[in-house]
Scaffold this motif. Structure first.
Motif, PDB file in Angstrom:
ATOM      1  N   SER A 235       0.845  -1.187   0.000  1.00 20.70           N
ATOM      2  CA  SER A 235       0.000   0.000   0.000  1.00 20.70           C
ATOM      3  C   SER A 235       0.882   1.239   0.000  1.00 20.70           C
ATOM      4  O   SER A 235       2.086   1.170   0.269  1.00 20.70           O
ATOM      5  CB  SER A 235      -0.915   0.013   1.229  1.00 20.70           C
ATOM      6  N   SER A 236       0.263   2.375  -0.302  1.00 23.82           N
ATOM      7  CA  SER A 236       0.946   3.673  -0.238  1.00 23.82           C
ATOM      8  C   SER A 236       0.202   4.594   0.715  1.00 23.82           C
ATOM      9  O   SER A 236       0.160   5.814   0.516  1.00 23.82           O
ATOM     10  CB  SER A 236       1.012   4.299  -1.635  1.00 23.82           C
ATOM     11  N   ALA A 237      -0.386   4.027   1.752  1.00 21.53           N
ATOM     12  CA  ALA A 237      -1.188   4.811   2.694  1.00 21.53           C
ATOM     13  C   ALA A 237      -0.362   5.927   3.318  1.00 21.53           C
ATOM     14  O   ALA A 237       0.822   5.754   3.600  1.00 21.53           O
ATOM     15  CB  ALA A 237      -1.749   3.899   3.785  1.00 21.53           C
ATOM     16  N   ALA A 238      -0.996   7.066   3.543  1.00 19.83           N
ATOM     17  CA  ALA A 238      -0.298   8.214   4.118  1.00 19.83           C
ATOM     18  C   ALA A 238      -0.405   8.260   5.630  1.00 19.83           C
ATOM     19  O   ALA A 238       0.274   9.056   6.277  1.00 19.83           O
ATOM     20  CB  ALA A 238      -0.867   9.501   3.530  1.00 19.83           C
ATOM     21  N   THR A 239      -1.261   7.417   6.222  1.00 12.80           N
ATOM     22  CA  THR A 239      -1.493   7.523   7.660  1.00 12.80           C
ATOM     23  C   THR A 239      -1.261   6.235   8.431  1.00 12.80           C
ATOM     24  O   THR A 239      -1.387   6.229   9.652  1.00 12.80           O
ATOM     25  CB  THR A 239      -2.935   7.983   7.939  1.00 12.80           C
ATOM     26  N   ARG A 240      -0.949   5.136   7.768  1.00  8.00           N
ATOM     27  CA  ARG A 240      -0.761   3.887   8.502  1.00  8.00           C
ATOM     28  C   ARG A 240       0.303   3.029   7.838  1.00  8.00           C
ATOM     29  O   ARG A 240       0.513   3.074   6.633  1.00  8.00           O
ATOM     30  CB  ARG A 240      -2.069   3.111   8.619  1.00  8.00           C
ATOM     31  N   TRP A 241       0.966   2.215   8.665  1.00  6.12           N
ATOM     32  CA  TRP A 241       2.027   1.338   8.180  1.00  6.12           C
ATOM     33  C   TRP A 241       1.483   0.009   7.678  1.00  6.12           C
ATOM     34  O   TRP A 241       2.127  -0.647   6.863  1.00  6.12           O
ATOM     35  CB  TRP A 241       3.050   1.094   9.281  1.00  6.12           C
ATOM     36  N   GLY A 242       0.331  -0.385   8.147  1.00  6.95           N
ATOM     37  CA  GLY A 242      -0.243  -1.651   7.706  1.00  6.95           C
ATOM     38  C   GLY A 242      -1.685  -1.743   8.130  1.00  6.95           C
ATOM     39  O   GLY A 242      -2.191  -0.941   8.919  1.00  6.95           O
TER      40      GLY A 242
END
Length: 313
Positions: A235-242
């Motif tokens: 993923s490329s989420a901006a607010t979480r690592w997983g």
């Protein structure tokens, strides 16, 4: 004594008997202090010894346990935000840890006296907050120069970018399982390539390595624990690592490839634990410990970083 990764200071304010009165009186005309609203943005501080454009971000905690409160104090240098905790101790204490500044004060000390103590120790507090911010941003990519000779973090080390027009694909100079500082990543680009091309080529290589490394570690933990997943992806989420969904789909932020292997293992163990406990209860953390014993150090290290601190490619 504060743990090794904390910076602490105690500030005596006087006797603990309210009848005697504190030794430090509240200022006659204190600068305004206020309890920040729940939706207050992260506080930005500029240390006095730093360049005018240097910033220290003091994040307001999203959730505070009962008995703790967020407070902001205006000082001659700038506004300082902190978590206030009441206790039976005899003095006001300042601790700067992975979450920022925490002030612990005796129950009998007034808010005005707490604020004045923060103002008096503002120079020390801001100097330590700068160290805190430097540590927090150690692995951020904001300082990466996308040129021949630039550096970027990879598996907890600083590797060096090399540009070579005669190569057909990216080549990493180390075949060891764990890279070393100074290892070269050769990209198939001319030495004068535009920084955007360098950045995009480096990102493609990092994502490919992330897929390989995360997949291998996931397989290791699944085999050892007997757990099963439906699928996983980057993923490329901006607010979480997983994240982990109830149907067994796991997503891992590809930017974790910047961090040391033990931190990556912790995030994987964290998400796998959600297959059995879709919460953050005691049972959940016990499950994380079952999957990855001694995970606490990696957990604390990751808390110093925010996915949003790593720039979007």
């Amino acid at each position: 004594m504060a743990p090794p990764d904390q910076l602490a200071l105690s500030f005596d304010v006087g006797p603990s008997d309210p009848a005697d009165g504190p030794a430090v009186a509240a200022p006659a005309s204190p600068a305004p202090a206020r309890a920040a609203p729940d939706d207050a943005p992260a506080l930005v501080l500029t240390p006095a010894h730093a360049a005018p454009d240097a910033r220290v971000r003091m994040p307001r905690p999203a959730h505070l346990p009962e008995g703790l409160r967020w407070r902001e104090v205006d000082t001659p240098r700038q506004t300082i935000g902190f978590v206030l905790q009441r206790s039976r101790r005899r003095s006001i204490g300042f601790v700067i840890d992975d979450d920022g500044l925490r002030v612990t004060a005796p129950n009998w000390v007034t808010l005005g006296q707490v604020d004045e103590a923060v103002r008096e120790k503002a120079r020390w507090i801001l100097a330590k907050l700068r160290e805190w911010q430097d540590r927090k941003e150690k692995l951020a990519l904001t300082g990466t120069r996308w040129i021949d000779g630039g550096e970027l973090p990879y598996l907890g080390k600083r590797i060096v970018l090399g540009l070579a027009a005669d190569r057909r694909q990216a080549f990493f100079s180390s075949d060891a399982r764990e890279p070393q500082d100074g290892d070269l990543l050769w990209l198939p680009l001319p030495p004068a390539a535009d920084p955007v091309r360098v950045r995009d080529a480096a990102q493609a290589w990092l994502q490919q390595r992330a897929g390989d490394h995360f997949g291998t570690r996931l397989g290791h933990f699944l085999q050892r624990t007997g757990l099963t997943i439906r699928r996983w992806r980057l993923s490329s989420a901006a607010t979480r690592w997983g994240s982990c969904t109830s149907d067994g789909t796991i997503m891992l932020n590809w930017r974790l490839i910047h961090f040391a292997p033990d931190i990556i293992d912790y995030v994987i163990a964290h998400e796998l634990a959600h297959l059995r406990e879709m919460n953050h209860s005691r049972d959940f953390w016990a499950e994380v410990g079952h999957i990855l014993p001694d995970f606490e150090k990696a957990k604390q290290a990751l808390r110093r970083h925010d996915p949003a601190a790593l720039p979007q490619f």
